[in-house]
Design an enzyme around this catalytic site. Structure first.
Site, short mmCIF file in Angstrom:
data_model
loop_
_atom_site.label_atom_id
_atom_site.label_comp_id
_atom_site.label_asym_id
_atom_site.label_seq_id
_atom_site.Cartn_x
_atom_site.Cartn_y
_atom_site.Cartn_z
CD GLU A 60 44.04 47.36 40.54
OE1 GLU A 60 43.40 46.33 40.26
OE2 GLU A 60 45.29 47.42 40.51
CG HIS A 77 42.85 41.29 38.29
ND1 HIS A 77 41.97 41.82 39.21
CD2 HIS A 77 43.95 42.09 38.32
CE1 HIS A 77 42.51 42.89 39.76
NE2 HIS A 77 43.73 43.07 39.24
CD GLU A 78 47.37 41.34 36.69
OE1 GLU A 78 47.54 42.45 36.18
OE2 GLU A 78 47.34 41.15 37.93
CG HIS A 81 45.35 45.84 35.33
ND1 HIS A 81 44.96 47.05 35.85
CD2 HIS A 81 45.43 44.98 36.39
CE1 HIS A 81 44.80 46.93 37.16
NE2 HIS A 81 45.08 45.69 37.51
#
Length: 493
Positions: free
Chosen positions: A291, A261-262, A265
Site C-alpha cells: 500500500e 493507485h493500482e 501496486h
C-alpha cells in the site's frame, strides 16, 4: 540435489499453480458470467486445498532443517527464513478449513456484489456470519501455532511482525490530532473557489485516459492490463499483472485516481526481483509496503501540485477542454477535504479515519468481543465520532461497502494507513537525497522517483524483514511523524 534445491523446486511448483489460482480469481471478479459463480467457487476451493497440501507435505520440516545446516550464502539463508515462515503459517491450518473458507468467501464475495447494490444487509449477514466463523477458527489455529492473539495472528499474515498493540499506539496518536486537522484544513479550503468538471464523461474515454496515465507512470502493458470490476484491485502475478477500476460517467477523477493507485501496486509487482521468482523472497514484503507503493503513486505523486500539470493536458485531450481541468483547479479538486461515507473515494486527510474504524471493529469481531449483528450500529457510532456522518440504514455506503470481509480478508485494513505512513517517510527520505525533487516533479521528471523506489523497495522483495527494509530505504524504522508533517505541508502549507 541438496535440501535447498529441493525446497526451491517445491516452492516454484507452488508458485506456478498459484499463478493459475490468481488469474482465476481475477477472472471471477472481472469477467466471469453469473452462472459460473458456484463452479468457480468450487474450483478455487479445490486449488486452495491442493496448494495447501503441497505447502504442508510431511517432508518440509526435515528439508528446512537440512537446508539450515547447508553452506548457503546470505540470500539463500534469507530465502530459507521466508520458506519457514510460509510453511509455519500454512501448516497451522487444516486443509479442510482452508477449502471451507475458500468456498464460503467466494460465495459471500460473489453475493455481496448484488447485495451491496440492493442495500440488503439481511441477505448478506448470514453469509458473512459463516465467513467470520471460519476466519475465527483459522485465527485460533494460527494463534496456537505462533503464540499470538487471534487478531495478531491474522495481522501477521498481511503485515509480518506488526502487532495490534503497536497499531493501537500509532492509531491512538493519529486519533488525537486527526479530527482537529480535518477541521483546520476544511476551514483553510473554505475560501477557495473550485470548479467542478462538467460531464458526461464516457467510459471509453475514461478508459483511454487511464491507460495514458498508466503509461506516464511507467506501467508495462506487455506484462499487465486494466479491466473493470465491482471493487478496484490489483491481482495476477509479476509477469502478468491484472488491475481493475470502476467508472462513473458523471465524475471521472475517482476512477482516474483509482487507476493511479493500482498502478503503484502494479509497478511494484512488475519490478519484484526476477532472479528470485518462484521463491517467497521474490514476493512483496508486506501489504503495508504494497500500500505504500500505491499511495506513493496516488497521494504523494498523484496529488502533488506539480503532477497536476502533467495530468491536465491528458484530461483535456481525452475528456475535453474545460476550466475545471486547468492545473491549479485540478490540484484543488484532487486535494479537496470533505468527510464522506466511502473509503475508496476518501481524500488523503480523512482516509485514516475510515481505516481506524475498520481496525477497531474487525479486531473485536475476530476476538469474539462482538458479533456480525453488532457491526451496523458500531459502524454508525464510529462514523459519527470520527467523521460526523450517520449510516443508519445505509448499509451499502456503510458496513457493506468493502469487499475485504466478504472475501475473508481480516487483518488487512490497517495496512492502508501504515502504507500512507511509509509512503510519507519514503518521500521525506527522497527529498533529503534530492532537495530539488518537487521542482523535478513539476517539470515532469518522474523517473528519479521510480528509480529510488525500484532500488530501495521493489528490487528488494522479501530479502529483509519489514523494519529492516524500511530502515535501509529511509534511514529509520516506521516514524509516523512524517505522515503528519506531510499532511500539514500539503494541505496547510
Amino acid at each position: 540435489m541438496n535440501a535447498y534445491q529441493e525446497l526451491t523446486r517445491r516452492h516454484q511448483r507452488i508458485y506456478r499453480l498459484g499463478h493459475l489460482q490468481s488469474i482465476a480469481s481475477w477472472d471471477q471478479s472481472a469477467n466471469m458470467p453469473e452462472k459460473g459463480a458456484e463452479a468457480r467457487a468450487a474450483a478455487l476451493a479445490e486449488m486452495g486445498g491442493l496448494l495447501h497440501e503441497l505447502a504442508t507435505a510431511p517432508e518440509w520440516p526435515g528439508l528446512l532443517a537440512q537446508a539450515a545446516a547447508e553452506p548457503l550464502d546470505d540470500e539463500q539463508r534469507a530465502s530459507v527464513r521466508e520458506m519457514h515462515r510460509h510453511w509455519r503459517a500454512s501448516n497451522a491450518l487444516p486443509q479442510q478449513l482452508v477449502e471451507s473458507l475458500s468456498l464460503a468467501s467466494s460465495r459471500c464475495e460473489h453475493a455481496w456484489r448484488t447485495q451491496r447494490h440492493a442495500n440488503d444487509w439481511d441477505g448478506h449477514r448470514p453469509m458473512l456470519q459463516e465467513v467470520v466463523k471460519l476466519v475465527r477458527e483459522a485465527a485460533q489455529h494460527l494463534s496456537q501455532a505462533g503464540g499470538l492473539s487471534r487478531y495478531d495472528a491474522l495481522l501477521d499474515l498481511h503485515e509480518p511482525g506488526m502487532r495490534a498493540a503497536e497499531l493501537e499506539r500509532v492509531f491512538g496518536d493519529l486519533k488525537s490530532w486527526l479530527p482537529g486537522l480535518i477541521q483546520e484544513v476544511q476551514a483553510h479550503q473554505s475560501t477557495q473557489t473550485v470548479l467542478t468538471p462538467v460531464g458526461p464523461f464516457p467510459v471509453a474515454a475514461q478508459r483511454e485516459l487511464g491507460r495514458a496515465v498508466m503509461g506516464l507512470m511507467g506501467f508495462d502493458f506487455e506484462a499487465g492490463r486494466l479491466d473493470e470490476s465491482a471493487h478496484p484491485f490489483c491481482g495476477g502475478v509479476p509477469e502478468d499483472v491484472r488491475m481493475t477500476t470502476r467508472y462513473n460517467e458523471t465524475e471521472p477523477l475517482t476512477a482516474l485516481m483509482g487507476v493511479i493507485h493500482e498502478t503503484g501496486h502494479g509497478r511494484y509487482e512488475q519490478n519484484l526481483p526476477r532472479h528470485w521468482l518462484g521463491l517467497p523472497m521474490a514476493q512483496a514484503r508486506s501489504m503495508g509496503l504494497h500500500e505504500s507503493q500505491s499511495l506513493s503513486f496516488e497521494m504523494q505523486l498523484g496529488s502533488h501540485p506539480g503532477f497536476a500539470a502533467q495530468l491536465s493536458p491528458l484530461l483535456q485531450q481525452h475528456l475535453g477542454a474545460q476550466p475545471a481541468f486547468e492545473p491549479a483547479n485540478l490540484h484543488r479538486l484532487l486535494t479537496r477535504v470533505q468527510p464522506g461515507y466511502i473509503r475508496v473515494d476518501a481524500d488523503e486527510v480523512t482516509y485514516p479515519a475510515h481505516v481506524i474504524l475498520r481496525f477497531e471493529i474487525e479486531r473485536a469481531l475476530v476476538e469474539d468481543e462482538i458479533e456480525v449483528d453488532d457491526i451496523p450500529a458500531l459502524w454508525d457510532a464510529k462514523m459519527q465520532l470520527l467523521l460526523g456522518l450517520s449510516t443508519v440504514g445505509n448499509f451499502k455506503n456503510g458496513c457493506m461497502q468493502d469487499v475485504h470481509w466478504p472475501a475473508g480478508l481480516f487483518g488487512y485494513f490497517p495496512c492502508y494507513t501504515l502504507g500512507a505512513m511509509y509512503a510519507a517517510q519514503f518521500f521525506a527520505a527522497m527529498r533529503r537525497e534530492m532537495p530539488d525533487l518537487d521542482e523535478r516533479i513539476g517539470r515532469g521528471e518522474l523517473q528519479p522517483v521510480f528509480d529510488w523506489l525500484r532500488s530501495r523497495i521493489w528490487s528488494q522483495g522479501s530479502r529483509w524483514d519489514t523494519a529492516e527494509l524500511v530502515r535501509r530505504a529511509s534511514g529509520e524504522t516506521l516514524n509516523p511523524a512524517h505522515f503528519q508533517a506531510h499532511l500539514r505541508a500539503r494541505y496547510l502549507g
